[in-house]
Design an enzyme around this catalytic site. Structure first.
Site, PDB file in Angstrom:
ATOM      1  CD  GLU A 102      49.093  45.150  48.228  1.00  0.00           C
ATOM      2  OE1 GLU A 102      50.273  45.221  48.137  1.00  0.00           O
ATOM      3  OE2 GLU A 102      48.372  46.107  48.289  1.00  0.00           O
ATOM      4  CG  ASP A 143      32.527  48.542  37.695  1.00  0.00           C
ATOM      5  OD1 ASP A 143      32.621  47.750  38.630  1.00  0.00           O
ATOM      6  OD2 ASP A 143      33.267  49.221  37.066  1.00  0.00           O
TER       7      ASP A 143
HETATM    8  C1  LIG Z   1      36.353  41.772  42.028  1.00  0.00           C
HETATM    9  C2  LIG Z   1      37.045  43.186  42.190  1.00  0.00           C
HETATM   10  C3  LIG Z   1      37.375  43.964  40.887  1.00  0.00           C
HETATM   11  C4  LIG Z   1      38.236  45.074  41.205  1.00  0.00           C
HETATM   12  N1  LIG Z   1      38.431  45.885  40.017  1.00  0.00           N
HETATM   13  C5  LIG Z   1      39.057  46.982  40.229  1.00  0.00           C
HETATM   14  C6  LIG Z   1      39.542  47.815  38.938  1.00  0.00           C
HETATM   15  O1  LIG Z   1      39.072  47.590  37.776  1.00  0.00           O
HETATM   16  N2  LIG Z   1      40.093  48.788  39.129  1.00  0.00           N
HETATM   17  C7  LIG Z   1      40.515  49.358  40.523  1.00  0.00           C
HETATM   18  O2  LIG Z   1      41.186  50.194  40.418  1.00  0.00           O
HETATM   19  N3  LIG Z   1      40.179  48.515  41.584  1.00  0.00           N
HETATM   20  C8  LIG Z   1      39.510  47.567  41.357  1.00  0.00           C
HETATM   21  N4  LIG Z   1      39.091  46.783  42.631  1.00  0.00           N
HETATM   22  C9  LIG Z   1      39.477  47.445  43.897  1.00  0.00           C
HETATM   23  C10 LIG Z   1      40.856  47.233  44.087  1.00  0.00           C
HETATM   24  O3  LIG Z   1      41.444  45.587  44.080  1.00  0.00           O
HETATM   25  C11 LIG Z   1      41.243  47.698  45.616  1.00  0.00           C
HETATM   26  O4  LIG Z   1      40.960  49.079  45.949  1.00  0.00           O
HETATM   27  C12 LIG Z   1      42.407  47.374  46.265  1.00  0.00           C
HETATM   28  O5  LIG Z   1      42.667  47.681  47.446  1.00  0.00           O
HETATM   29  C13 LIG Z   1      43.566  47.901  45.393  1.00  0.00           C
HETATM   30  O6  LIG Z   1      44.760  47.623  46.105  1.00  0.00           O
HETATM   31  P1  LIG Z   1      45.945  48.998  45.846  1.00  0.00           P
HETATM   32  O7  LIG Z   1      45.816  49.733  47.013  1.00  0.00           O
HETATM   33  O8  LIG Z   1      47.195  48.079  46.222  1.00  0.00           O
HETATM   34  O9  LIG Z   1      46.052  49.406  44.628  1.00  0.00           O
HETATM   35  C14 LIG Z   1      38.663  45.528  42.318  1.00  0.00           C
HETATM   36  C15 LIG Z   1      38.122  44.840  43.533  1.00  0.00           C
HETATM   37  C16 LIG Z   1      37.724  43.541  43.499  1.00  0.00           C
HETATM   38  C17 LIG Z   1      37.274  42.921  44.593  1.00  0.00           C
HETATM   39 MN   LIG Z   2      48.657  48.352  47.645  1.00  0.00          MN
END
Ligand SMILES: Cc1cc2nc3c(=O)[nH]c(=O)nc-3n(C[C@H](O)[C@H](O)[C@H](O)COP(=O)(O)O)c2cc1C
Ligand SMILES: [Mn+2]
Length: 482
Positions: free
Chosen positions: A233, A282
């Site tokens: 990222e 949520d």
């Molecule tokens: C405000 C906000 C809250 C989020 N909360 C969660 C969460 O609690 N659990 C989760 O799995 N993804 C959550 N997400 C989505 C992830 O951040 C998103 O899917 C991200 O791409 C995950 O990155 P990764 O692919 O590196 O895991 C949230 C996104 C936002 C914008």
């Molecule tokens: Mn990722």
């Protein structure tokens, strides 16, 4: 221009009259959230909010910082989100060298890429204060909705490394505060953090975790971006911010955190440990049901001398996360088009919470083309969660939801044009047959080809002649007083 940290962004919002300062003693227990919700529901998303002295808190709370088109653009250093798409397109499409001299011209591209790699610094604002016995009770964490299981940290940058490969991941996963030293760790099974934890559990090892709160706007966005697994990222943040992200070593874990963060939580997740997490109001607009999730153990807090607690509220759309998602929609479109060049545009309506409703326009070239796009989305990263995909021809503006509804209504025979399948669905989809496994629907709203078995004549769209239109514009200008 992008911002070196969140406080300079907040100051700029203030200067541009995009920030409302609230000096009342508003409570982090439901009241702040109710204010944020009211503001998000005002036309255009309302102003950013700075609660200067929340009740019982030792630091201000900033919210809705990215909650309008103007602010998400400002946060990412562009006038329009499509500028980012162009840059990413350019960066991922190296010109084809035709000889040695041509190849030399590519050198700046290579150096541009290394210019974007994160770098490590020694001194960091986020470590001005180090509290080995610090507790989460020092933070004004919001309880967001009445039936929430507790207060939740909603905008953390959760940093982990794959215990085997050492690859870093940063994701935004909410953290329910259980007590001053423990929280839930709500990384859903499909996400990067969960994968690292899976590996750690297989090895029977503790997984170190660092959590940055209130990094700079580009970094905060990047943690939410659906980056393909294994891609850092921080590279995306480098591309958008056009500078190397500065990282600093944590004090108690072998991880690095953004130097410019306001607050850092250092700790770990034990293999095998689970605890009831939720319920939580949520972004579906529903309470996510309580479930068992890993537990984060805090071992050290570091922070700035006068930190700001940056948060967001999720709930019934539209909320701030719509604008954050819009950025991903625009940024990832050119990347998706690398493998699916026939895609013209796509749009995730606010009411569809990203993946419930996905509108795609394509340059249709052959029979079954719309279904190919559906299948591709269902197999592509987090687009796999797309629950209802509507595919239209390229002359339909997918950002005009009424136009898509009109076209779908007039071009679709439900008995013929609907594709139903099953697969992984978002963890938050409680309508699905099983947790995170359920149905999906694709609607082919393109004009059908004879080769698709449609030989009935299909009528043309209405449009008057150019001449009559020009005449109408002239008269309209007069009667509308323009
Ligand atoms: C405000 C906000 C809250 C989020 N909360 C969660 C969460 O609690 N659990 C989760 O799995 N993804 C959550 N997400 C989505 C992830 O951040 C998103 O899917 C991200 O791409 C995950 O990155 P990764 O692919 O590196 O895991 C949230 C996104 C936002 C914008
Ligand atoms: Mn990722």
């Amino acid at each position: 221009m992008t911002f070196p940290d969140i406080t300079s962004f907040i100051a700029e919002l203030d200067r541009r009259k995009e920030l409302a300062r609230i000096s009342d003693r508003v409570s982090p227990d439901l009241e702040i959230s109710a204010v944020i919700d009211r503001v998000c529901k005002s036309p255009g998303g309302g102003p950013a909010l700075l609660f200067e002295q929340p009740a019982g808190a030792t630091m201000p709370v900033a919210a809705n910082l990215f909650g309008s088109m103007t602010r998400i653009c400002l946060a990412l250093g562009v006038e329009k989100l499509d500028e980012l798409a162009h840059e990413i397109e350019e960066l991922t499409t190296p010109p084809q060298p035709r000889g040695f001299m041509d190849a030399l011209k590519l050198m700046p591209l290579a150096s541009r890429l290394t210019d974007l790699m994160p770098k490590t610094v020694k001194d960091a604002p986020c470590q001005e204060v180090i509290k080995m016995d610090g507790g989460l009770d020092e933070l004004p964490v919001l309880k967001t909705w009445p039936e929430d299981g507790g207060p939740f940290i909603t905008l953390p940058l959760v940093i982990t490394r794959d215990p085997e490969t050492g690859m870093r991941n940063i994701g935004t996963y909410r953290m329910q505060v259980y007590d001053r030293r423990t929280t839930g760790m709500h990384w859903q099974r499909h996400k990067g953090g969960a994968q690292h934890h899976r590996v750690a559990e297989r090895l029977g090892r503790r997984l170190e975790v660092a959590v940055a709160l209130g990094a700079d706007p580009v970094l905060i966005y990047s943690a939410t971006a659906p980056m393909p697994e294994g891609l850092d990222e921080l590279m995306l943040a480098g591309v958008i911010g056009k500078r190397r992200v500065e990282m600093v070593k944590c004090r108690t874990v072998d991880l690095e955190v953004p130097a410019n963060a306001q607050i850092v939580l250092e700790g770990y997740v034990e293999p095998g440990e689970r605890r009831r997490e939720g319920p939580f109001g949520d972004h579906t607009g529903l309470y996510s049901l309580a479930d068992d999730f890993p537990v984060f153990h805090l071992q050290c807090i570091t922070m700035r001398k006068s930190p700001v607690y940056v948060t967001t509220l999720v709930g019934r759309p539209p909320m701030e996360d719509f604008y954050i998602g819009k950025a991903s929609e625009r940024i990832f479109l050119p990347l998706i088009r690398k493998t699916l060049p026939e895609i013209v545009d796509m749009h995730f309506p606010a009411a569809g919470i990203f993946h419930n409703i996905v509108l795609v326009s394509i340059d249709k070239r052959y029979p079954g083309h719309a279904r190919k796009i559906m299948s591709a989305f269902w197999g592509l990263g987090q687009l796999m969660f797309s629950k209802c995909i509507v595919v239209v021809d390229k002359d339909v503006d997918v950002h005009n939801e009424a136009e898509v509804a009109w076209i779908a209504g007039t071009h679709v025979d439900p008995a013929r044009d609907i594709e139903i399948t099953r697969g992984p669905v978002d963890d938050l989809d409680d309508a699905a047959m099983f947790p995170s496994f359920g149905g999906k629907m694709g609607i082919d709203a393109t004009r059908k080809l004879p080769a698709e078995g449609v030989t009935r004549e299909f009528p043309k769209r209405l449009a008057t002649t150019e001449a009559a239109r020009a005449r109408a514009e002239e008269i309209w200008a007069r009667i509308s007083g323009k």
